[in-house]
Design an enzyme around this catalytic site. Structure first.
Site, PDB file in Angstrom:
ATOM      1  N   ASP A  84     -16.540  19.701  11.786  1.00 24.21           N
ATOM      2  CA  ASP A  84     -15.595  18.613  11.535  1.00 24.21           C
ATOM      3  C   ASP A  84     -14.293  19.195  10.988  1.00 24.21           C
ATOM      4  O   ASP A  84     -14.240  20.363  10.620  1.00 24.21           O
ATOM      5  CB  ASP A  84     -16.180  17.564  10.571  1.00 24.21           C
ATOM      6  CG  ASP A  84     -16.831  18.213   9.368  1.00 24.21           C
ATOM      7  OD1 ASP A  84     -16.279  19.216   8.875  1.00 24.21           O
ATOM      8  OD2 ASP A  84     -17.873  17.728   8.917  1.00 24.21           O
ATOM      9  N   ASP A  86     -11.158  18.722   8.315  1.00 22.07           N
ATOM     10  CA  ASP A  86     -10.679  18.047   7.110  1.00 22.07           C
ATOM     11  C   ASP A  86      -9.204  18.364   6.910  1.00 22.07           C
ATOM     12  O   ASP A  86      -8.773  19.494   7.131  1.00 22.07           O
ATOM     13  CB  ASP A  86     -11.470  18.509   5.884  1.00 22.07           C
ATOM     14  CG  ASP A  86     -12.945  18.146   6.013  1.00 22.07           C
ATOM     15  OD1 ASP A  86     -13.234  17.072   6.572  1.00 22.07           O
ATOM     16  OD2 ASP A  86     -13.799  18.940   5.581  1.00 22.07           O
ATOM     17  N   ASP A 165     -14.672  24.848  -4.000  1.00 22.34           N
ATOM     18  CA  ASP A 165     -15.811  25.617  -4.512  1.00 22.34           C
ATOM     19  C   ASP A 165     -15.679  27.122  -4.283  1.00 22.34           C
ATOM     20  O   ASP A 165     -15.552  27.898  -5.223  1.00 22.34           O
ATOM     21  CB  ASP A 165     -17.151  25.059  -3.993  1.00 22.34           C
ATOM     22  CG  ASP A 165     -17.177  24.789  -2.497  1.00 22.34           C
ATOM     23  OD1 ASP A 165     -16.202  25.128  -1.789  1.00 22.34           O
ATOM     24  OD2 ASP A 165     -18.186  24.235  -2.007  1.00 22.34           O
TER      25      ASP A 165
HETATM   26  P1  ATP Z   1     -19.299  22.262   6.652  1.00 22.35           P
HETATM   27  O1  ATP Z   1     -18.552  20.998   6.949  1.00 22.35           O
HETATM   28  O2  ATP Z   1     -19.282  23.261   7.714  1.00 22.35           O
HETATM   29  O3  ATP Z   1     -20.648  22.008   6.116  1.00 22.35           O
HETATM   30  P2  ATP Z   1     -17.307  22.540   4.612  1.00 22.35           P
HETATM   31  O4  ATP Z   1     -16.882  23.729   3.813  1.00 22.35           O
HETATM   32  O5  ATP Z   1     -16.281  21.905   5.477  1.00 22.35           O
HETATM   33  O6  ATP Z   1     -18.563  22.999   5.432  1.00 22.35           O
HETATM   34  P3  ATP Z   1     -17.563  19.991   3.413  1.00 22.35           P
HETATM   35  O7  ATP Z   1     -18.702  19.422   2.642  1.00 22.35           O
HETATM   36  O8  ATP Z   1     -17.148  19.366   4.696  1.00 22.35           O
HETATM   37  O9  ATP Z   1     -17.903  21.514   3.607  1.00 22.35           O
HETATM   38  O10 ATP Z   1     -16.333  20.007   2.406  1.00 22.35           O
HETATM   39  C1  ATP Z   1     -15.008  20.283   2.820  1.00 22.35           C
HETATM   40  C2  ATP Z   1     -14.308  21.140   1.765  1.00 22.35           C
HETATM   41  O11 ATP Z   1     -14.242  20.419   0.524  1.00 22.35           O
HETATM   42  C3  ATP Z   1     -15.013  22.435   1.416  1.00 22.35           C
HETATM   43  O12 ATP Z   1     -14.692  23.459   2.306  1.00 22.35           O
HETATM   44  C4  ATP Z   1     -14.520  22.697   0.019  1.00 22.35           C
HETATM   45  O13 ATP Z   1     -13.218  23.229   0.042  1.00 22.35           O
HETATM   46  C5  ATP Z   1     -14.441  21.318  -0.570  1.00 22.35           C
HETATM   47  N1  ATP Z   1     -15.683  20.930  -1.248  1.00 22.35           N
HETATM   48  C6  ATP Z   1     -16.724  20.252  -0.717  1.00 22.35           C
HETATM   49  N2  ATP Z   1     -17.682  20.055  -1.613  1.00 22.35           N
HETATM   50  C7  ATP Z   1     -17.256  20.621  -2.763  1.00 22.35           C
HETATM   51  C8  ATP Z   1     -17.797  20.740  -4.073  1.00 22.35           C
HETATM   52  N3  ATP Z   1     -18.988  20.244  -4.371  1.00 22.35           N
HETATM   53  N4  ATP Z   1     -17.042  21.367  -5.011  1.00 22.35           N
HETATM   54  C9  ATP Z   1     -15.824  21.873  -4.717  1.00 22.35           C
HETATM   55  N5  ATP Z   1     -15.274  21.790  -3.508  1.00 22.35           N
HETATM   56  C10 ATP Z   1     -15.958  21.175  -2.535  1.00 22.35           C
HETATM   57 MG    MG Z   2     -16.542  20.161   6.615  1.00 23.57          MG
END
Ligand code: ATP
Ligand code: MG
Length: 472
Positions: A84, A86, A165
């Site tokens: 996805d 963001d 994170d």
């Molecule tokens: P994927 O979507 O592939 O699982 P992602 O890194 O995009 O991985 P998401 O849960 O979609 O994970 O979150 C998007 C972004 O938001 C992350 O890359 C991170 O920068 C931030 N993020 C998400 N969850 C947290 C958290 N619990 N604490 C701090 N930052 C977070």
């Molecule tokens: Mg994501």
């Protein structure tokens, strides 16, 4: 060590030693912003979803800053397909909302905007400031244990990067000039294949214990190591997960186990003593009988394979597998106490489910089929008369049969039964009747063996119950 690093990331003069030297320090060290220009990185607009581009361009046109951020930038740099996209911006949720007719503000703990294009949703987040630098108490709040419960203080992009994170999740792709902004050393950590927490790991786990699960998830998904200081507090902090609502943990469990790296994730979760926080009763049962782990691993292998083949996977099957050691144990105890198998299995399933939902919720649409998969295991043993035909028509049959096969493959005494059902499904109606009749005449023999022998070697057919290995 450097295998798999995109060549654009290898700067002249980098050596493994230099890379390793830079591995330890900088927990609180501030990073210089590093800007990687368009011609220095491989992300092109053709790899970005059209919807995400529309959102970025619309924000830019309205004179806001607009960046892709998080997993999509990380994955694109690693040549993986982002799942996805963001977007991060300096526009407030209300300002974003007013730019799109297909947008809606969601969330309380964390207000964001969803912009919807058909089935695709682009998440747009306003830059957040770290809570501790804020004086706006009503917008951010923390419990006495340090758990962050609201997080709506807006800030600059630098501040936004610092409250993400891991360093590899804090890379921003700028729609203005297609450069990547790296505020936390994420590019270096992609080069080194490291999951590194931004800031002090222990504090950051206390703010949000789910970050421990995320560290494991990314380590498994990307085949990265968890950097030493980032991994150090995990075991001691694992119990903080008890503070997280069961519904959020359910969602995290799905991400952990249904992303194609379930086996590796399971092993890491156990290694870091996190699995027991999510599935304490399964962990108990595995401690008591370690051989039961084989079944879970086999089930996860199966799930990983289905995901690679783009076949559907269901949380019901996943939870049925993860809780099976608990059900088996309860079933054994109930049967030993004199309860007949069918009600014993029902009760064992109820007990296992009721105990689990304190930790991860299991929505009814999944817990119902999950329990049917367990209860069906006994039903598969009864094959007389029309029963087998009815059983095979049941909507839950396929999942229950797959489950039975996994049990047989991992040492439970159901291999012959699983073979029988395999034969039954592969047969035409006439042969199916023979199979059922055969089974009625004699409970024990393995039907596959007799049927094949009759066909391929009719002269020896008097030797019906010969050793099975001659068939394999
Ligand atoms: P994927 O979507 O592939 O699982 P992602 O890194 O995009 O991985 P998401 O849960 O979609 O994970 O979150 C998007 C972004 O938001 C992350 O890359 C991170 O920068 C931030 N993020 C998400 N969850 C947290 C958290 N619990 N604490 C701090 N930052 C977070
Ligand atoms: Mg994501």
């Amino acid at each position: 060590m450097l295998k798999g690093i995109p060549s654009f990331l290898k700067r002249p003069g980098d050596s493994i030693r230099q890379l390793l030297k830079s591995e330890r320090p900088q927990q609180s060290e501030k990073h210089e912003l590093r800007i990687v220009s368009r011609d220095e990185h491989p992300i092109s607009r053709s790899g970005i979803s059209e919807s995400a581009l529309k959102v970025l361009y619309r924000l830019k046109k309205a004179n806001y800053d607009a960046f892709l951020v998080g997993g999509c930038v990380r994955d694109a740099l690693l040549d993986l397909h982002p799942k996805d996209f963001d977007v991060a911006t300096n526009a407030t949720p209300e300002q974003v909302n007013s730019l799109f007719h297909n947008a809606r503000i969601i969330g309380r703990r964390f207000r964001i905007v969803h912009v919807r294009y058909g089935r695709e949703i682009i998440e747009v987040t306003t830059f957040r400031a770290p809570h501790d630098t804020s004086n706006a108490k009503s917008h951010a709040s923390q419990t006495d244990q340090g758990l962050l419960v609201r997080d709506n203080v807006f800030g600059s992009i630098e501040e936004d990067a610092m409250r993400r994170d891991f360093t590899i999740n804090a890379l921003y792709y700028n729609i203005r000039d297609f450069s990547i902004h790296d505020y936390a050393g994420g590019i270096r950590d992609i080069e080194q294949r490291l999951i590194r927490m931004i800031g002090d790991p222990e504090t950051r786990y206390r703010e949000d214990p789910v970050r421990m699960l995320r560290a494991i998830r990314f380590a498994a998904k990307l085949d990265f190591n968890i950097e030493a200081a980032t991994e150090a507090p995990i075991r001691a902090s694992a119990n903080l997960l008890r503070q997280i609502p069961a519904a959020r943990l359910f969602e995290e469990v799905l991400k952990l186990f249904l992303s194609g790296q379930g086996v590796e994730t399971f092993k890491l979760l156990r290694e870091y003593q996190l699995f027991g926080q999510l599935f304490p009763y399964t962990e108990d049962a595995l401690q008591e009988s370690p051989e039961r782990e084989a079944f879970i691993i086999r089930a996860l292998e199966n799930t990983d394979k289905r995901i690679r083949q783009n076949k559907p996977v269901t949380p019901a099957f996943l939870f049925a597998a993860l809780l099976w050691p608990v059900v088996q144990r309860a079933f054994g105890e109930l049967v030993r106490s004199g309860i007949p198998p069918v009600p014993a299995m029902q009760q064992a399933g109820q007990q296992a489910t009721a105990a689990q939902v304190d930790f991860t919720s299991i929505p009814k649409r999944f817990s119902q089929p999950m329990r049917e998969i367990w209860e069906f295991q006994l039903r598969l043993e009864r094959r007389q008369g029309k029963r087998a035909f009815q059983t095979a028509e049941h909507p839950r049959f396929r999942a229950a049969y797959d489950f039975l096969v996994l049990r047989g493959e991992t040492g439970e005494d159901v291999q012959d039964l699983a073979d029988w059902w395999t034969d039954f499904q592969e047969s035409d109606t006439h042969s199916r009747r023979n199979l059922v009749q055969h089974n009625e005449q004699n409970e024990k023999p393995a039907p596959r063996k007799r049927r094949r022998r009759r066909r391929s070697n009719s002269k020896n057919s008097h030797h019906k119950d010969g050793p099975r290995k001659s068939q394999d």
